[in-house]
Design a protein around this motif. Sequence first.
Motif, PDB file in Angstrom:
ATOM      1  N   UNK A  57      76.795  39.449  10.141  1.00 14.66           N
ATOM      2  CA  UNK A  57      76.331  38.150  10.081  1.00 14.66           C
ATOM      3  C   UNK A  57      77.494  37.282   9.809  1.00 14.66           C
ATOM      4  N   UNK A  58      77.434  36.064  10.171  1.00 15.55           N
ATOM      5  CA  UNK A  58      78.457  35.052   9.824  1.00 15.55           C
ATOM      6  C   UNK A  58      77.635  34.001   9.085  1.00 15.55           C
ATOM      7  N   UNK A  59      78.039  33.760   7.832  1.00 18.35           N
ATOM      8  CA  UNK A  59      77.127  33.066   6.898  1.00 18.35           C
ATOM      9  C   UNK A  59      77.919  31.380   7.074  1.00 18.35           C
ATOM     10  N   UNK A  60      77.074  30.508   6.511  1.00 16.20           N
ATOM     11  CA  UNK A  60      77.371  29.192   6.668  1.00 16.20           C
ATOM     12  C   UNK A  60      78.935  29.107   5.814  1.00 16.20           C
ATOM     13  N   UNK A  61      79.803  28.214   6.639  1.00 12.40           N
ATOM     14  CA  UNK A  61      80.891  28.132   6.243  1.00 12.40           C
ATOM     15  C   UNK A  61      81.706  29.322   5.743  1.00 12.40           C
ATOM     16  N   UNK A  62      81.620  30.320   6.654  1.00 10.07           N
ATOM     17  CA  UNK A  62      82.210  31.682   6.289  1.00 10.07           C
ATOM     18  C   UNK A  62      83.887  31.709   6.197  1.00 10.07           C
ATOM     19  N   UNK A  63      84.336  30.623   6.729  1.00 12.03           N
ATOM     20  CA  UNK A  63      85.887  30.698   6.864  1.00 12.03           C
ATOM     21  C   UNK A  63      86.423  29.375   6.276  1.00 12.03           C
ATOM     22  N   UNK A  64      85.559  28.939   5.251  1.00  8.68           N
ATOM     23  CA  UNK A  64      86.162  27.653   4.475  1.00  8.68           C
ATOM     24  C   UNK A  64      87.201  27.658   3.904  1.00  8.68           C
ATOM     25  N   UNK A  65      87.968  28.867   3.476  1.00  8.96           N
ATOM     26  CA  UNK A  65      89.136  28.998   2.788  1.00  8.96           C
ATOM     27  C   UNK A  65      90.256  29.432   3.894  1.00  8.96           C
ATOM     28  N   UNK A  66      90.076  29.097   4.995  1.00  7.63           N
ATOM     29  CA  UNK A  66      91.047  29.661   6.065  1.00  7.63           C
ATOM     30  C   UNK A  66      90.931  28.267   7.088  1.00  7.63           C
ATOM     31  N   UNK A  78      79.135  44.155  15.090  1.00 12.47           N
ATOM     32  CA  UNK A  78      77.833  43.898  15.235  1.00 12.47           C
ATOM     33  C   UNK A  78      77.042  42.946  14.999  1.00 12.47           C
ATOM     34  N   UNK A  79      77.586  41.967  15.154  1.00 13.25           N
ATOM     35  CA  UNK A  79      77.116  40.268  14.795  1.00 13.25           C
ATOM     36  C   UNK A  79      75.958  39.989  15.714  1.00 13.25           C
ATOM     37  N   UNK A  80      74.820  39.834  14.968  1.00 16.36           N
ATOM     38  CA  UNK A  80      73.610  39.489  15.493  1.00 16.36           C
ATOM     39  C   UNK A  80      72.836  38.157  15.063  1.00 16.36           C
TER      40      UNK A  80
END
Length: 256
Positions: A57-66, A78-80
């Motif tokens: 799973x990719x959560x909200x703003x998962x990459x906020x620090x990059x 396995x992202x669904x």
Amino acid sequence: MCSSDLASSLSTLNLSHNHLIEVPTEFGRTFHSESSSSTYCAFTLTSLDLSHNAIRKLDQNAFANVRKLSKLILSDNYIDELEDDAFGELGQLKSLNLTSNRLVALPPSIFKGASELSEIYLTNNSISALSPQVFSSLQQLLLLDLSKNLLSTQWIKENVFSGLIRLIVLKLSYNQLSFIDASLFSQLTSLQALYLNNNRIERLDPLAFASLTNLHVLDLSRNLLTFIDGKQFSNSYILKQLSLDHNRIRTIDSDS
């Protein structure tokens, strides 16, 4: 102020072929803190490879620090599930690879915060439908690969590709399309390569490709076509490669 030399200098990070089950949340944490309180700073990463892990799973703003990422590779996980703003902080992202995951749908606003994307790879998922708004903010997009999904004519609406005024390559091969109507590609005036091979296409609207005046490559091989109408390619002035092999064609219009 960031106290980690690594955080301020690292530009490429390869974490592929590991056992990560989620996107690491510590990208911005310094490795050595001079005080007891934690210090955060945004990494200067421009390329991040998280492929071949076990992320689901990719959560909200998962990459906020990059936030400076220009290339993000998430293939072979396995992202669904994608939350609406999973890429919300990635305003400089150019290339996104989600190939070989378990996606069945895309949130309508998933790319809204990543409007500078030029390449999106969604190959080999289980996407069966596309929201009409999902690509609407991607005016810089040059390549879109949706091959090897479960897309059918019923669930691809006429305006799904609207706004993609700079798109050059569109791959829709290995899906379940059965009919191409006149409006589906009508706004893709910059398109140069269109791959529709290995679908179930039985019919083409006479004006299906009328707006594609810059088309160089058109692949319609391995479909169920029985008839070719000359009007279908009447505006394809610079078409260099046309593949119609492995169909059921019995008649070719004399005007073609």
